[in-house]
Design an enzyme around this catalytic site. Structure first.
Site, mmCIF file in Angstrom:
data_model
loop_
_atom_site.group_PDB
_atom_site.id
_atom_site.type_symbol
_atom_site.label_atom_id
_atom_site.label_comp_id
_atom_site.label_asym_id
_atom_site.label_seq_id
_atom_site.Cartn_x
_atom_site.Cartn_y
_atom_site.Cartn_z
ATOM 1 N N HIS A 138 47.497 40.279 38.428
ATOM 2 C CA HIS A 138 46.084 39.901 38.373
ATOM 3 C C HIS A 138 45.491 40.296 36.593
ATOM 4 O O HIS A 138 46.296 41.014 36.304
ATOM 5 C CB HIS A 138 45.234 40.596 39.390
ATOM 6 N N ASP A 198 48.684 48.095 42.127
ATOM 7 C CA ASP A 198 47.419 47.499 42.431
ATOM 8 C C ASP A 198 47.578 47.177 43.866
ATOM 9 O O ASP A 198 48.435 46.065 44.375
ATOM 10 C CB ASP A 198 47.318 46.110 41.517
ATOM 11 N N GLN A 233 45.647 43.659 47.528
ATOM 12 C CA GLN A 233 45.651 42.779 48.508
ATOM 13 C C GLN A 233 46.914 43.421 49.732
ATOM 14 O O GLN A 233 47.318 42.450 50.671
ATOM 15 C CB GLN A 233 46.617 41.571 48.080
ATOM 16 N N LYS A 281 37.424 43.917 49.252
ATOM 17 C CA LYS A 281 38.503 43.035 49.941
ATOM 18 C C LYS A 281 38.845 43.546 51.165
ATOM 19 O O LYS A 281 39.968 42.891 51.954
ATOM 20 C CB LYS A 281 39.558 42.888 49.017
ATOM 21 N N CYS A 291 42.546 34.518 38.835
ATOM 22 C CA CYS A 291 42.754 35.481 38.034
ATOM 23 C C CYS A 291 44.268 35.719 37.508
ATOM 24 O O CYS A 291 44.772 36.713 37.615
ATOM 25 C CB CYS A 291 42.136 36.491 38.343
#
Lengths: 487, 285
Positions: free
Chosen positions: A196, A273, A276, A299, A442
């Site tokens: 991202h 990261d 997700q 999220k 992104c």
């Protein structure tokens, strides 16, 4: 200065329940079973139907294409939890809303909405500063939320959790605080081309300032980051490996525990990261061996405006401040200041108090369901989505084919031949009330690598159902038919 | 009551140009998008005399034949503000006499899209207008022509002709965006720069498809393309105005002998400053 951690001793570790109790926003914690997220193994999912078993699609009955799993039928997790999300029960442009943009942001259950409203109605007050009742209560709830986050990802202590505005700010914090202090010319930061933008641009900025170099891992033919080559890219020059856990476009899952191990072997740190992954599966920072982890509340069914940075205590203790102001100081003089201990050192100014408390309520809600249960259901839904979408003619899905080796998250980025994804998304919305995303998500370097300018993306969460997927496929088929006949 | 034979430039989204003739021509429009062909008369636009009639696509049940249309009432002053426009809505057989200004065209377009009952109808209308967009030369698809900030690819070429009228060419890889572009071209092509610069994104909000927000996000194609058009237009204006100030309007130089026209602005400025400094300078004293 952070309040004392008396709240920690007040916690009771309660086993997760097998049913959803959406109306209770209590300090319920889940005793987490040790589930490994080792790449390609240890998932408790059912066998995934192979491509050869898929039958040709019928536009009127997409459900006939794939084998229905009992887990997706009536009484599925999606059917049970949908009533908790009031926003899902509306019509858009004359059609029932089908929300498939969860990778962009998730919807919020009533329990979270009520927790935020209750904060503002009952005890809104600034934290860490006042001695009156409201302030004390607000401080307790704020720090309780921090403890809940720490428990949720199995951090050693709540001091390892820094509240930020979002994952992007969390990465920038590490980049500017840890990065500027520890990076030297010719040092290397290893990323993947599937990152991202928030996990690329901060490193570009810091690399410019420090003279460090960025190295990017490319994809295999299966359209997953080439983990095999990653190990070869690491050297004594490598100071940081910053990678995603789950790709927001490819839906692939990286073996971050192995990556962390390789990175540590060469003396490098690892930042993951987890935007997700944290919302969709069990993430255990200790078991994975991570140095830094970032995630965004919005999220994972939490409010916008708050994110989290996990950092090992010794790392955070050695990092200088990122932003300066109130709360992050110990003493302030005209010519210098001294700074608070982490996490306060990195939380300048009045924090997003309501949002943090909302995030705490979110964790209560998710824990009430159980992250393993959420993950198991989403694996089924992911397979159903993938196989249904693949049965539609002239569709190109990005990322790996699901198999025993490659597991996919519950999202599909795709393109329709000769139809721009923005046109697809617009028609889906305007004609059918189906919300998907179009654009570069992104991830412009990834799109460029794949030779495309944009793609459409349908992304699911545990409150989506098989019927949502069916509606999406029917709408997509109609959309393709419309543009085909138009041309 | 105006006749249908007179100015139909407000219908130009449907065809790139209409040709002029002493007697009104009847044009049959055949639609691949809508099934029933339509007959109507045409009139030449004052701005583009050389372009042939385009057999555009026009729905029989379109707003222009069954619903109020836009016209300019010559008895009312023309307002540059589309919200205060003297353009009103009329019935099908009342026809405008004079070419519409850009604000009036904006108003017409807003009327048209506002009248479409369903959001999907606006999408279909845009797709229809996309088919009317003139071809865009492949050589124009370069980075310097790209409109930044759009989720789709948009290329824009801007020129100013000899009459100081703005000329635009635009293209996109998305059909819906092409429809946006087609409408914007109709609004601005052949307009004076000041009219182009006077339009605000909010003026186009009624035409937005699926974007109730007026925010400046990257999916707000109207906004991004409009801003690009205006920026490039402004650049042309600044260059032309600078040239004009140096050549068309030589400054008056005041001296003891009175005022006279001499050289260009910079030269006159230099002379004045030099004399004030006590230096000897050639030229009018």
């Amino acid at each position: 200065m952070m309040a004392s951690t008396t709240m920690e001793s007040a916690f009771l570790k309660i086993p997760s329940f097998g049913f959803v109790n959406p109306n209770i926003a209590t300090s319920k914690l889940v005793s987490r079973s040790s589930v490994s997220l080792r790449f390609g193994f240890h998932f408790r999912s059912c066998a995934i139907s192979s491509a050869s078993a898929a039958e040709p699609a019928s536009a009127s009955s997409p459900s006939s294409v794939v084998n229905d799993s009992e887990k997706l039928g009536p009484g599925s997790l999606g059917h049970i939890t949908r009533p908790d999300f009031p926003i899902l029960h509306q019509a858009v442009n004359g059609s029932k809303l089908v929300y498939l943009d969860n990778a962009a942001t998730s919807q919020k259950p009533t329990a979270v909405l009520e927790a935020i409203q209750n904060y503002y109605e009952s005890y809104n007050s600034n934290v860490h500063r006042g001695i009156h009742y409201l302030s004390a209560r607000a401080t307790d709830e704020y720090e309780l939320a921090r403890q809940k986050v720490a428990n949720f990802i199995n951090a050693s202590e709540s001091r390892e959790i820094v509240f930020t505005r979002n994952a992007t700010e969390a990465i920038n914090l590490v980049a500017y605080s840890w990065g500027l202090t520890n990076l030297r010319p010719e040092d290397e930061i290893v990323l993947t081309i599937a990152e991202h933008h928030s996990n690329i641009v901060p490193w570009q900025l810091v690399a410019q300032k420090t003279g460090a170099n960025l190295k990017f891992l490319e994809l295999t033919e299966d359209e997953v980051p080439d983990v095999g080559k990653l190990k070869e890219m690491l050297s004594k020059k490598t100071k940081l490996v910053a990678v995603h856990h789950v790709s927001n476009m490819l839906a692939s899952v990286l073996p971050v525990d192995e990556i962390a191990s390789w990175a540590h072997d060469v003396g490098a740190k690892v930042l993951v990261d987890a935007c997700q992954s944290v919302p969709h599966m069990v993430v255990d920072v200790k078991k994975l061996g991570l140095d830094f982890l970032v995630a965004s509340s919005h999220k994972m069914c939490g409010p916008t405006g708050i994110g989290l940075l996990y950092g090992k205590s010794d790392l955070l203790n050695a990092m200088p401040p990122f932003l300066g102001g109130g709360e992050m100081i110990a003493d302030v003089f005209l010519d210098h200041s001294t700074y608070a201990e982490p996490p306060s050192r990195f939380e300048a100014g009045t924090p997003a108090i309501a949002e943090a408390i909302g995030l705490g309520a979110t964790i209560d809600y998710l824990s009430g369901i159980g992250m393993e249960r959420i993950h198991d259901y989403e694996v089924e839904l992911a397979n159903y989505l993938y196989n249904s979408l693949r049965s539609v003619p002239n569709i190109r899905i990005y990322g790996p084919d699901p198999s025993r080796v490659f597991k996919r998250a519950a999202l599909c980025s795709f393109n329709v031949e000769d139809v721009h994804p923005t046109d697809v998304a617009t028609f889906l919305d305007q004609r059918h009330g189906v919300a998907v995303r179009s654009g570069h998500h992104c991830a412009q370097p990834l799109h460029r690598y794949l030779g495309i300018n944009a793609s459409a993306r349908a992304s699911l969460h545990f409150y989506n159902t098989k019927e949502d997927v069916d509606d999406f496929i029917r709408a997509l088929t109609d959309t393709i038919s419309f543009f085909t006949s138009f041309k | 009551m105006q006749s249908l034979t007179q100015n139909l430039s407000f219908l130009s989204p449907l065809f790139s140009q209409v040709s002029e003739s002493p007697e009104p021509k009847k044009i049959q429009l055949k639609s691949s998008f809508f099934k029933n062909p339509i007959f109507f008369t045409s009139h030449k636009s004052v701005h583009s005399p050389d372009k042939p009639i385009s057999t555009g696509v026009f729905p029989k049940n379109s707003i222009f034949f069954t619903s109020p249309k836009c016209y300019h009432n010559p008895d009312k002053p023309i307002s540059r503000n589309p919200r205060n426009s003297s353009v009103s809505c009329i019935t099908a057989h009342e026809i405008p006499l004079q070419p519409l200004t850009v604000p009036e065209k904006v108003h017409c377009l807003a009327c048209e899209f506002k009248s479409l009952p369903e959001p999907i109808d606006r999408v279909k209308r845009l797709l229809h207008y996309a088919t009317l967009l003139p071809p865009f030369d492949e050589s124009g698809r370069v980075e310097e022509n790209r409109v930044k900030g759009c989720t789709t690819m948009v290329w824009l070429q801007v020129e100013m002709d000899g009459n100081r009228l703005m000329r635009y060419k635009v293209d996109s890889d998305s059909e819906i965006t092409k429809g946006f572009c087609s409408c914007l071209i109709w609004l601005f092509d052949g307009a004076i720069p000041e009219e182009v610069l006077s339009v605000k994104t909010d003026d186009l909000a009624e035409m937005n498809v699926g974007m109730p927000s007026k925010g400046h996000s990257r999916v707000n194609t109207w906004h991004n393309i409009l801003i690009s058009i205006q920026k490039k237009t402004k650049n042309f204006v600044e260059v032309k105005d600078k040239d004009r100030s140096l050549t068309e309007f030589p400054p008056l130089v005041g001296s003891t002998d009175g005022f006279s026209v001499y050289g260009n602005y910079k030269e006159a400025q230099y002379m004045q400053e030099s004399r004030q400094a006590g230096n000897e300078v050639e030229g009018p004293t």
